[in-house]
Design a protein around this motif. Sequence first.
Motif, PDB file in Angstrom:
ATOM      1  N   ILE A 120      10.160 -12.215  -6.697  1.00 55.16           N
ATOM      2  CA  ILE A 120       9.014 -11.393  -6.270  1.00 55.16           C
ATOM      3  C   ILE A 120       9.294  -9.911  -6.460  1.00 55.16           C
ATOM      4  CG2 ILE A 120       8.109 -13.141  -4.677  1.00 55.16           C
ATOM      5  CD1 ILE A 120       9.647 -10.126  -3.117  1.00 55.16           C
ATOM      6  N   PHE A 121      10.565  -9.535  -6.482  1.00 51.59           N
ATOM      7  CA  PHE A 121      10.900  -8.115  -6.612  1.00 51.59           C
ATOM      8  C   PHE A 121      10.653  -7.578  -8.023  1.00 51.59           C
ATOM      9  CE2 PHE A 121      13.497  -9.412  -2.913  1.00 51.59           C
ATOM     10  CZ  PHE A 121      12.930  -8.545  -1.988  1.00 51.59           C
ATOM     11  N   ASN A 122      10.297  -8.462  -8.933  1.00 52.28           N
ATOM     12  CA  ASN A 122       9.931  -8.037 -10.284  1.00 52.28           C
ATOM     13  C   ASN A 122       8.422  -7.904 -10.445  1.00 52.28           C
ATOM     14  OD1 ASN A 122      12.651  -8.120 -11.241  1.00 52.28           O
ATOM     15  ND2 ASN A 122      12.490 -10.355 -11.364  1.00 52.28           N
ATOM     16  N   ASN A 123       7.678  -8.178  -9.375  1.00 56.69           N
ATOM     17  CA  ASN A 123       6.221  -8.207  -9.447  1.00 56.69           C
ATOM     18  C   ASN A 123       5.596  -6.906  -8.931  1.00 56.69           C
ATOM     19  OD1 ASN A 123       6.552 -10.837 -10.295  1.00 56.69           O
ATOM     20  ND2 ASN A 123       6.090 -11.742  -8.301  1.00 56.69           N
ATOM     21  N   GLN A 124       4.322  -6.745  -9.228  1.00 54.97           N
ATOM     22  CA  GLN A 124       3.512  -5.650  -8.686  1.00 54.97           C
ATOM     23  C   GLN A 124       2.349  -6.264  -7.920  1.00 54.97           C
ATOM     24  OE1 GLN A 124       3.825  -1.844  -9.599  1.00 54.97           O
ATOM     25  NE2 GLN A 124       5.837  -2.808  -9.411  1.00 54.97           N
ATOM     26  N   TYR A 125       1.991  -5.646  -6.795  1.00 55.20           N
ATOM     27  CA  TYR A 125       0.991  -6.235  -5.903  1.00 55.20           C
ATOM     28  C   TYR A 125      -0.098  -5.235  -5.532  1.00 55.20           C
ATOM     29  CZ  TYR A 125       4.375 -10.006  -5.344  1.00 55.20           C
ATOM     30  OH  TYR A 125       5.239 -11.047  -5.584  1.00 55.20           O
ATOM     31  N   ASP A 126      -1.269  -5.788  -5.226  1.00 49.14           N
ATOM     32  CA  ASP A 126      -2.378  -4.976  -4.713  1.00 49.14           C
ATOM     33  C   ASP A 126      -2.178  -4.666  -3.232  1.00 49.14           C
ATOM     34  OD1 ASP A 126      -4.071  -5.053  -7.145  1.00 49.14           O
ATOM     35  OD2 ASP A 126      -4.151  -7.210  -6.701  1.00 49.14           O
TER      36      ASP A 126
END
Length: 213
Positions: A120-126
């Motif tokens: 998850i630390f490689n992701n971008q979130y709204d």
Amino acid sequence: MAEIYTCPLCSSKQVWSYYSNENSSYWRCSKCELVFLPKRFHLNNIDEKSRYDLHQNNPNDVGYRRFLSTIFNAVEKHLKPHAKGLDFGCGPGPTLSLMFAEKGYSVDLFDKFYADNLDIFNNQYDFITATEVAEHLQAPGQELSRLYDMLKPGGVLAIMTSMLTKEIDFSTWHYKNDPTHICFFSQTSMQHLAKKWGANVEFVGSDIGLFFK
């Protein structure tokens, strides 16, 4: 030899002894006003998880959903349809993520004990929620900054934790009695983070800070 500590939120060495009892010694940062427990008082991972295992977070618990509705409502009004989120520190019975899913949002989970998915630390979130998490962090400045960096432009990071105010008598404050609670924020602490990140911060009630990227 005098004890010398560094604030785990802002890295200042301008800290002073704030409160002590027979079990612990709490320190306070003069710069960001974080109150923290030095590492020598922290539980080890086994004892920490044993405390978390006692939490009965049931998605079917109407009272628990009502408790979470404050942060849910505060965040949802800023979301676009099909927004993607992260529930950071979801615990053993993820509930907030289900509340968002019921409204059509997609939510990833992370918890170092119950959902240790480092991808998850490689992701971008709204949007990212950290509900009753900040007070457990050993390196809150580093860990919360990492979450903020994972937000997409226009995203929101919601941090829910009981904040210290001038009206609270720390010596009798129940919130410090949980041995897994090792740092305590005030609105000044939250405003320090907002300034560091260049974020706008909005407070909801006495225990929620919303940071807008």
